[in-house]
Design an enzyme around this catalytic site. Structure first.
Site, PDB file in Angstrom:
ATOM      1  N   ASN A  11      49.599  43.121  38.911  1.00 18.58           N
ATOM      2  CA  ASN A  11      49.754  41.683  39.169  1.00 18.58           C
ATOM      3  C   ASN A  11      48.864  40.947  38.167  1.00 18.58           C
ATOM      4  O   ASN A  11      47.644  40.956  38.301  1.00 18.58           O
ATOM      5  CB  ASN A  11      49.328  41.393  40.618  1.00 18.58           C
ATOM      6  CG  ASN A  11      49.359  39.902  40.925  1.00 18.58           C
ATOM      7  OD1 ASN A  11      49.822  39.098  40.121  1.00 18.58           O
ATOM      8  ND2 ASN A  11      48.857  39.537  42.092  1.00 18.58           N
ATOM      9  N   TRP A  12      49.506  40.359  37.170  1.00 19.44           N
ATOM     10  CA  TRP A  12      48.722  39.713  36.100  1.00 19.44           C
ATOM     11  C   TRP A  12      48.176  38.344  36.532  1.00 19.44           C
ATOM     12  O   TRP A  12      47.412  37.727  35.809  1.00 19.44           O
ATOM     13  CB  TRP A  12      49.581  39.563  34.832  1.00 19.44           C
ATOM     14  CG  TRP A  12      49.970  40.871  34.208  1.00 19.44           C
ATOM     15  CD1 TRP A  12      49.514  42.125  34.534  1.00 19.44           C
ATOM     16  CD2 TRP A  12      50.892  41.067  33.126  1.00 19.44           C
ATOM     17  NE1 TRP A  12      50.100  43.075  33.737  1.00 19.44           N
ATOM     18  CE2 TRP A  12      50.953  42.461  32.859  1.00 19.44           C
ATOM     19  CE3 TRP A  12      51.680  40.214  32.355  1.00 19.44           C
ATOM     20  CZ2 TRP A  12      51.758  43.000  31.856  1.00 19.44           C
ATOM     21  CZ3 TRP A  12      52.496  40.755  31.354  1.00 19.44           C
ATOM     22  CH2 TRP A  12      52.526  42.131  31.109  1.00 19.44           C
ATOM     23  N   LYS A  13      48.601  37.872  37.684  1.00 13.27           N
ATOM     24  CA  LYS A  13      48.159  36.560  38.200  1.00 13.27           C
ATOM     25  C   LYS A  13      48.352  35.488  37.114  1.00 13.27           C
ATOM     26  O   LYS A  13      49.293  35.573  36.333  1.00 13.27           O
ATOM     27  CB  LYS A  13      46.725  36.657  38.709  1.00 13.27           C
ATOM     28  CG  LYS A  13      46.548  37.804  39.726  1.00 13.27           C
ATOM     29  CD  LYS A  13      45.273  37.753  40.496  1.00 13.27           C
ATOM     30  CE  LYS A  13      45.213  38.903  41.490  1.00 13.27           C
ATOM     31  NZ  LYS A  13      44.026  38.918  42.317  1.00 13.27           N
ATOM     32  N   HIS A  97      50.942  36.818  48.750  1.00 13.40           N
ATOM     33  CA  HIS A  97      49.639  37.259  48.250  1.00 13.40           C
ATOM     34  C   HIS A  97      48.553  36.410  48.915  1.00 13.40           C
ATOM     35  O   HIS A  97      48.767  35.229  49.191  1.00 13.40           O
ATOM     36  CB  HIS A  97      49.597  37.097  46.721  1.00 13.40           C
ATOM     37  CG  HIS A  97      48.393  37.765  46.131  1.00 13.40           C
ATOM     38  ND1 HIS A  97      47.155  37.174  46.141  1.00 13.40           N
ATOM     39  CD2 HIS A  97      48.233  38.980  45.554  1.00 13.40           C
ATOM     40  CE1 HIS A  97      46.281  38.002  45.569  1.00 13.40           C
ATOM     41  NE2 HIS A  97      46.923  39.110  45.214  1.00 13.40           N
ATOM     42  N   GLU A  99      46.089  34.981  47.777  1.00 11.59           N
ATOM     43  CA  GLU A  99      45.787  33.742  47.045  1.00 11.59           C
ATOM     44  C   GLU A  99      46.826  32.670  47.365  1.00 11.59           C
ATOM     45  O   GLU A  99      46.513  31.479  47.414  1.00 11.59           O
ATOM     46  CB  GLU A  99      45.700  34.043  45.541  1.00 11.59           C
ATOM     47  CG  GLU A  99      44.415  34.800  45.210  1.00 11.59           C
ATOM     48  CD  GLU A  99      44.517  35.799  44.069  1.00 11.59           C
ATOM     49  OE1 GLU A  99      45.457  35.706  43.259  1.00 11.59           O
ATOM     50  OE2 GLU A  99      43.641  36.687  43.995  1.00 11.59           O
ATOM     51  N   GLU A 171      46.199  44.412  51.115  1.00 12.68           N
ATOM     52  CA  GLU A 171      45.169  43.897  50.220  1.00 12.68           C
ATOM     53  C   GLU A 171      44.104  43.180  51.050  1.00 12.68           C
ATOM     54  O   GLU A 171      44.253  41.989  51.340  1.00 12.68           O
ATOM     55  CB  GLU A 171      45.776  42.913  49.216  1.00 12.68           C
ATOM     56  CG  GLU A 171      46.825  43.521  48.315  1.00 12.68           C
ATOM     57  CD  GLU A 171      46.902  42.802  46.972  1.00 12.68           C
ATOM     58  OE1 GLU A 171      46.917  43.481  45.956  1.00 12.68           O
ATOM     59  OE2 GLU A 171      46.909  41.555  46.945  1.00 12.68           O
ATOM     60  N   GLY A 177      39.195  41.125  43.688  1.00 13.59           N
ATOM     61  CA  GLY A 177      38.422  40.522  42.605  1.00 13.59           C
ATOM     62  C   GLY A 177      36.925  40.528  42.853  1.00 13.59           C
ATOM     63  O   GLY A 177      36.167  39.850  42.167  1.00 13.59           O
ATOM     64  N   SER A 217      40.378  45.468  43.909  1.00 14.39           N
ATOM     65  CA  SER A 217      39.399  46.114  43.030  1.00 14.39           C
ATOM     66  C   SER A 217      39.743  47.571  42.706  1.00 14.39           C
ATOM     67  O   SER A 217      38.866  48.433  42.658  1.00 14.39           O
ATOM     68  CB  SER A 217      37.989  46.012  43.634  1.00 14.39           C
ATOM     69  OG  SER A 217      37.591  44.659  43.704  1.00 14.39           O
ATOM     70  N   GLY A 238      44.998  43.951  40.113  1.00 12.18           N
ATOM     71  CA  GLY A 238      44.817  42.649  39.483  1.00 12.18           C
ATOM     72  C   GLY A 238      44.048  42.801  38.177  1.00 12.18           C
ATOM     73  O   GLY A 238      44.600  43.185  37.140  1.00 12.18           O
ATOM     74  N   GLY A 239      42.748  42.530  38.221  1.00 14.44           N
ATOM     75  CA  GLY A 239      41.906  42.486  37.019  1.00 14.44           C
ATOM     76  C   GLY A 239      42.089  43.677  36.078  1.00 14.44           C
ATOM     77  O   GLY A 239      42.255  43.498  34.871  1.00 14.44           O
TER      78      GLY A 239
HETATM   79  P1  13P Z   1      41.906  42.838  41.823  1.00 19.05           P
HETATM   80  O1  13P Z   1      42.431  44.197  41.412  1.00 19.05           O
HETATM   81  O2  13P Z   1      41.461  41.988  40.681  1.00 19.05           O
HETATM   82  O3  13P Z   1      40.860  42.977  42.911  1.00 19.05           O
HETATM   83  O4  13P Z   1      43.150  42.049  42.493  1.00 19.05           O
HETATM   84  C1  13P Z   1      43.903  42.678  43.449  1.00 19.05           C
HETATM   85  C2  13P Z   1      45.099  41.855  43.719  1.00 19.05           C
HETATM   86  O5  13P Z   1      45.000  40.750  44.242  1.00 19.05           O
HETATM   87  C3  13P Z   1      46.412  42.383  43.313  1.00 19.05           C
HETATM   88  O6  13P Z   1      47.463  41.624  43.823  1.00 19.05           O
END
Ligand code: 13P
Length: 258
Positions: A11-13, A97, A99, A171, A177, A217, A238-239
């Site tokens: 997920n590149w956000k 998600h 977020e 999640e 994050g 993470s 994510g990251g």
């Molecule tokens: P991180 O891997 O940056 O913690 O993010 C996880 C995430 O929200 C994937 O959708």
């Protein structure tokens, strides 16, 4: 036998412009693991999806939107519809998600409408579920994730019409994050709760076939251990998915040893 193929998703956000997206996906495509053994998916920002699709070419990489509206078209300024995602090359869409839930006020009811609409237009929903730190500290994890799952799949349950395919992503919000990862035991426990609830919603055989991913993470250092945890069928990263070396290392951790 486990009938769920490991599913490693990025997920590149709201990161990477088009050129950077193309560079990243080409680097992943060049060393993508065997598609017979593991699925790899990327979810770029909307503006990059069509370009990334082109860059993927025939490489075994699936493509997802990070969100969508439930209506196919109309006066919804700033929104993107399911047919638009399909046209751009998506087969999947991430829904709910944390977020989206916490920053943009999405509710289970909205996610349910989106899931129903995604399926109607041929997209496979990846429904995100997870408790906040406060909920975890209050020992309410099971109650919260069960309620989110029930609410997010309500239409399918009420109408007794099963989606052809759906994925879940557990999640925990406190792990996203933050560098804090759920232990493999925590992840297994939550995935077990979700699978039990899924049996009630989708029936035994569909519940057993539904992949449940872990997100929060995930890094090359912890991916293999998480993938070994019972009930963890893949990851949503994510990251660490923004760097090809680290995402490929994570994706390879999904390849079964035998
Ligand atoms: P991180 O891997 O940056 O913690 O993010 C996880 C995430 O929200 C994937 O959708």
């Amino acid at each position: 036998m486990n009938q769920r193929k490991p599913f490693m998703a990025a997920n590149w956000k709201m990161n990477l412009k088009r050129d950077e997206s193309v560079e990243l996906v080409k680097a992943i495509a060049a060393q993508a693991p065997d598609p017979d053994r593991v699925e790899v998916l990327v979810a770029p920002p909307f503006t990059s999806i069509a370009t990334v699709k082109e860059a993927i070419g025939s490489a075994p990489i699936l493509l997802a939107g990070q969100n969508m509206h439930w209506e196919p078209q109309g006066a919804y300024t700033g929104e993107v519809s399911p047919p638009m995602l399909v046209e751009a090359g998506c087969t999947h869409v991430i829904l709910g998600h944390s977020e989206r839930r916490s920053l943009f006020g999405e509710t289970d009811e909205m996610i349910d409408r989106k899931a129903k609409s995604a399926v109607r237009f041929g997209l496979t929903p990846i429904i995100c579920i997870g408790e906040s730190l406060k909920e975890r500290e209050e020992d309410r994890t099971t109650e919260v994730i069960e309620a989110q799952l029930r609410g997010s799949l309500k239409s399918f349950t009420d109408q007794k019409r099963l989606p052809p395919a759906v994925l879940l992503a557990y999640e925990p919000v406190w792990a996203i994050g933050t560098g804090e990862t759920a232990t493999p035991e925590d992840a297994s426990q939550a995935h077990g709760v979700l699978r039990t609830r899924l049996r009630k919603v989708l029936g035994d055989s569909r519940a057993v076939a539904t992949p449940i991913l872990y997100g929060g993470s995930v890094k090359p250092e912890n991916a293999a251990e998480l993938m070994r945890a019972p009930g963890v069928d893949g990851v949503l990263v994510g990251g660490a998915s923004l760097d090809p070396v680290s995402f490929l290392a994570i994706a390879r951790a999904g390849v079964p040893l035998t």
